[in-house]
Design an enzyme around this catalytic site. Sequence first.
Site, PDB file in Angstrom:
ATOM      1  N   LYS A  76       0.859  -1.195   0.000  1.00 11.67           N
ATOM      2  CA  LYS A  76       0.000   0.000   0.000  1.00 11.67           C
ATOM      3  C   LYS A  76       0.879   1.224   0.000  1.00 11.67           C
ATOM      4  CE  LYS A  76      -4.478   0.884   0.237  1.00 11.67           C
ATOM      5  NZ  LYS A  76      -5.590   0.018  -0.147  1.00 11.67           N
ATOM      6  N   ASP A 129      -6.858   4.189  -4.615  1.00 13.02           N
ATOM      7  CA  ASP A 129      -7.490   4.044  -3.297  1.00 13.02           C
ATOM      8  C   ASP A 129      -8.157   5.390  -2.998  1.00 13.02           C
ATOM      9  OD1 ASP A 129      -7.677   2.143  -0.862  1.00 13.02           O
ATOM     10  OD2 ASP A 129      -6.955   3.965   0.068  1.00 13.02           O
TER      11      ASP A 129
HETATM   12  N1  LIG Z   1     -11.223   2.151  -4.795  1.00 11.33           N
HETATM   13  C1  LIG Z   1     -11.083   0.851  -4.645  1.00 11.33           C
HETATM   14  O1  LIG Z   1     -11.032   0.101  -5.619  1.00 11.33           O
HETATM   15  C2  LIG Z   1     -11.002   0.249  -3.287  1.00 11.33           C
HETATM   16  C3  LIG Z   1     -11.276   0.975  -2.147  1.00 11.33           C
HETATM   17  N2  LIG Z   1     -11.315   0.361  -0.933  1.00 11.33           N
HETATM   18  C4  LIG Z   1     -11.622   1.090   0.277  1.00 11.33           C
HETATM   19  O2  LIG Z   1     -12.932   1.659   0.185  1.00 11.33           O
HETATM   20  C5  LIG Z   1     -12.974   2.866   0.961  1.00 11.33           C
HETATM   21  C6  LIG Z   1     -13.449   4.004   0.082  1.00 11.33           C
HETATM   22  O3  LIG Z   1     -12.545   4.132  -1.016  1.00 11.33           O
HETATM   23  P1  LIG Z   1     -12.945   4.908  -2.357  1.00 11.33           P
HETATM   24  O4  LIG Z   1     -14.405   4.850  -2.558  1.00 11.33           O
HETATM   25  O5  LIG Z   1     -12.031   4.425  -3.394  1.00 11.33           O
HETATM   26  O6  LIG Z   1     -12.518   6.389  -1.971  1.00 11.33           O
HETATM   27  P2  LIG Z   1     -13.037   7.770  -2.597  1.00 11.33           P
HETATM   28  O7  LIG Z   1     -11.962   8.726  -2.385  1.00 11.33           O
HETATM   29  O8  LIG Z   1     -13.555   7.566  -3.959  1.00 11.33           O
HETATM   30  O9  LIG Z   1     -14.285   8.148  -1.654  1.00 11.33           O
HETATM   31  C7  LIG Z   1     -14.193   8.327  -0.273  1.00 11.33           C
HETATM   32  C8  LIG Z   1     -15.581   8.683   0.239  1.00 11.33           C
HETATM   33  O10 LIG Z   1     -15.546   8.689   1.683  1.00 11.33           O
HETATM   34  C9  LIG Z   1     -16.131   9.909   2.137  1.00 11.33           C
HETATM   35  N3  LIG Z   1     -15.592  10.217   3.448  1.00 11.33           N
HETATM   36  C10 LIG Z   1     -14.367  10.678   3.760  1.00 11.33           C
HETATM   37  N4  LIG Z   1     -14.280  10.852   5.094  1.00 11.33           N
HETATM   38  C11 LIG Z   1     -15.470  10.455   5.603  1.00 11.33           C
HETATM   39  C12 LIG Z   1     -15.993  10.397   6.908  1.00 11.33           C
HETATM   40  N5  LIG Z   1     -15.260  10.751   7.966  1.00 11.33           N
HETATM   41  N6  LIG Z   1     -17.252   9.929   7.057  1.00 11.33           N
HETATM   42  C13 LIG Z   1     -17.995   9.559   5.995  1.00 11.33           C
HETATM   43  N7  LIG Z   1     -17.548   9.605   4.747  1.00 11.33           N
HETATM   44  C14 LIG Z   1     -16.309  10.061   4.563  1.00 11.33           C
HETATM   45  C15 LIG Z   1     -15.767  10.924   1.070  1.00 11.33           C
HETATM   46  O11 LIG Z   1     -16.575  12.082   1.157  1.00 11.33           O
HETATM   47  C16 LIG Z   1     -16.056  10.090  -0.181  1.00 11.33           C
HETATM   48  O12 LIG Z   1     -17.444  10.065  -0.427  1.00 11.33           O
HETATM   49  C17 LIG Z   1     -11.561   3.033   1.532  1.00 11.33           C
HETATM   50  O13 LIG Z   1     -11.511   2.423   2.789  1.00 11.33           O
HETATM   51  C18 LIG Z   1     -10.706   2.260   0.548  1.00 11.33           C
HETATM   52  O14 LIG Z   1      -9.475   1.850   1.118  1.00 11.33           O
HETATM   53  C19 LIG Z   1     -11.096  -0.986  -0.813  1.00 11.33           C
HETATM   54  C20 LIG Z   1     -10.829  -1.745  -1.897  1.00 11.33           C
HETATM   55  C21 LIG Z   1     -10.661  -1.183  -3.212  1.00 11.33           C
HETATM   56  O1  LIG Z   2      -6.706  -2.743  -7.042  1.00  6.91           O
HETATM   57  C1  LIG Z   2      -5.736  -2.969  -6.351  1.00  6.91           C
HETATM   58  O2  LIG Z   2      -4.713  -3.495  -6.756  1.00  6.91           O
HETATM   59  C2  LIG Z   2      -5.725  -2.607  -4.874  1.00  6.91           C
HETATM   60  C3  LIG Z   2      -7.001  -2.023  -4.361  1.00  6.91           C
HETATM   61  C4  LIG Z   2      -6.801  -1.618  -2.935  1.00  6.91           C
HETATM   62  O3  LIG Z   2      -6.003  -0.757  -2.649  1.00  6.91           O
HETATM   63  C5  LIG Z   2      -7.534  -2.306  -1.883  1.00  6.91           C
HETATM   64  O4  LIG Z   2      -8.099  -3.375  -2.112  1.00  6.91           O
HETATM   65  O5  LIG Z   2      -7.531  -1.787  -0.744  1.00  6.91           O
END
Ligand SMILES: NC(=O)C1=CN([C@@H]2O[C@H](COP(=O)(O)OP(=O)(O)OC[C@H]3O[C@@H](n4cnc5c(N)ncnc54)[C@H](O)[C@@H]3O)[C@@H](O)[C@H]2O)C=CC1
Ligand SMILES: O=C(O)CCC(=O)C(=O)O
Length: 429
Positions: free
Chosen positions: A121, A161
């Site tokens: 990460k 992420d």
């Molecule tokens: N993007 C991906 O493919 C993956 C993401 N994740 C996890 O999913 C989660 C979200 O990631 P993404 O959607 O990619 O991020 P993103 O940056 O697209 O969205 C983050 C969201 O969380 C909200 N947020 C931030 N602080 C907050 C709080 N204190 N309370 C409520 N909402 C809040 C933001 O306003 C936004 O809507 C993270 O934990 C990330 O590590 C896990 C696996 C893969």
């Molecule tokens: O798509 C990837 O390789 C990693 C996604 C990621 O950061 C996660 O699963 O938390």
Amino acid sequence: MSTHVSKRLAAGASMPAPGDNVLINTQEAVHAALQRLGYNDTIYEVLKEPIRVLTVRIPIRMDNGEVEVFTGYRAQHNDAIGPTKGGIRFHPNVTLDEVKALSIWMSIKCGIFNLPYGGAKGGIVCDPRSMSIHEQERLARGYVRAVSQIVGPAKDIPAPDVYTNPQIMAWMYDEYSRIREYDSPNFITGKPLVLGGSRGREQATALGVCIAMREAAKTRDQHISDLRVLIQGFGNVGSNTARILYEMGAKVVGISDAAGGLYDENGLDIPKLLEERDSFGMVTPHYKNVISNDEFLVQPCDVLIPAALENQITENNAHDIQASIIVEAANGPTTPAADEILKQRNILLVPDVVANAGGVTVSYFEWVQNSQGWYWTEEEVNSRMEQMMVESVHNILKTARRYQVSTRLAAYMVGIRPFAEAMRWRGWV
Ligand SMILES: NC(=O)C1=CN([C@@H]2O[C@H](COP(=O)(O)OP(=O)(O)OC[C@H]3O[C@@H](n4cnc5c(N)ncnc54)[C@H](O)[C@@H]3O)[C@@H](O)[C@H]2O)C=CC1
Ligand SMILES: O=C(O)CCC(=O)C(=O)O
């Protein structure tokens, strides 16, 4: 102290409360899993920390002409199975311990889904919401230059992420290819389609979450269309989850972002919210009837999907959560103390390392497609991922029953075992 750090402290960034340190919590979970499987403490000694961590300082000329120095990290947990893999986060609260924990979670996911990777990460302490697009580009490129020696298609493959996206992946891919002097699409995943991104990657994490939810609900004889769902976070994962569940006939009664939440017991107008949302996943500023995030998590619902940040479900709210199923889309949203309470309350928990692994699974497909120069249809991508998700969810539920442990511990047991075995075969332990 750099200008950047002082800004962060001035903004009130706080230290984690005792019990909320995600690295310590993760190490305890890894230890418990290895012990339950009968592995010795030497194996734990290797697996409790990443094998490699790089801290970098990245000077960036901002649009006003001044130089700001950003701190970034890349943690590579274990490479006994293959190169490491995991996203890069841009967020003001990124810490080294957080990035290390996130790298361990990536290993567990890859282990559960049998992906030929270990976990990694990256993170940069920054707030892209207050940076111009040009500043973000310079930072993305500066980060790649700073970590270029330890990353690469056969070493460590980054991905998106929190607050990073296909545009940032594209700049990073371009920068890496310039450094190496050959085109390297398989250096990074989550790219735009035209640059070798995989069909289905943008929504893969969310689609996986929805499949995990469907499978969990089945074990309680519930169907998606019977369920009221509350989704915390409206970014890539949260908003796509809301869209897919809405299309599948679930009633999405609540969504939230960093500024608060919206709740309607009759179901929210998800297509309208998707239109209004900005590129950082913010939508509530358009509304007046916004509730706080604390109130949000305890609203009436059948399923709660945390899809934002770590440590959201804690001992302070776990007693009041009304969901009977929790599907963790975010990484690390639940503290160990809350886990205990949820277990006592017989709430069915699908842990993050299973529920959100659709993202890394389709990233793996992207890396395979880039390496072969042969591209799959969206149906092929989705159906392969679906099959792996269904098998993994049921494997974890079955393991939990067999060993009489929580679903979280079962997931760690399934996910960590391949690393212990690979290290033994290689003669490391
Ligand atoms: N993007 C991906 O493919 C993956 C993401 N994740 C996890 O999913 C989660 C979200 O990631 P993404 O959607 O990619 O991020 P993103 O940056 O697209 O969205 C983050 C969201 O969380 C909200 N947020 C931030 N602080 C907050 C709080 N204190 N309370 C409520 N909402 C809040 C933001 O306003 C936004 O809507 C993270 O934990 C990330 O590590 C896990 C696996 C893969
Ligand atoms: O798509 C990837 O390789 C990693 C996604 C990621 O950061 C996660 O699963 O938390």
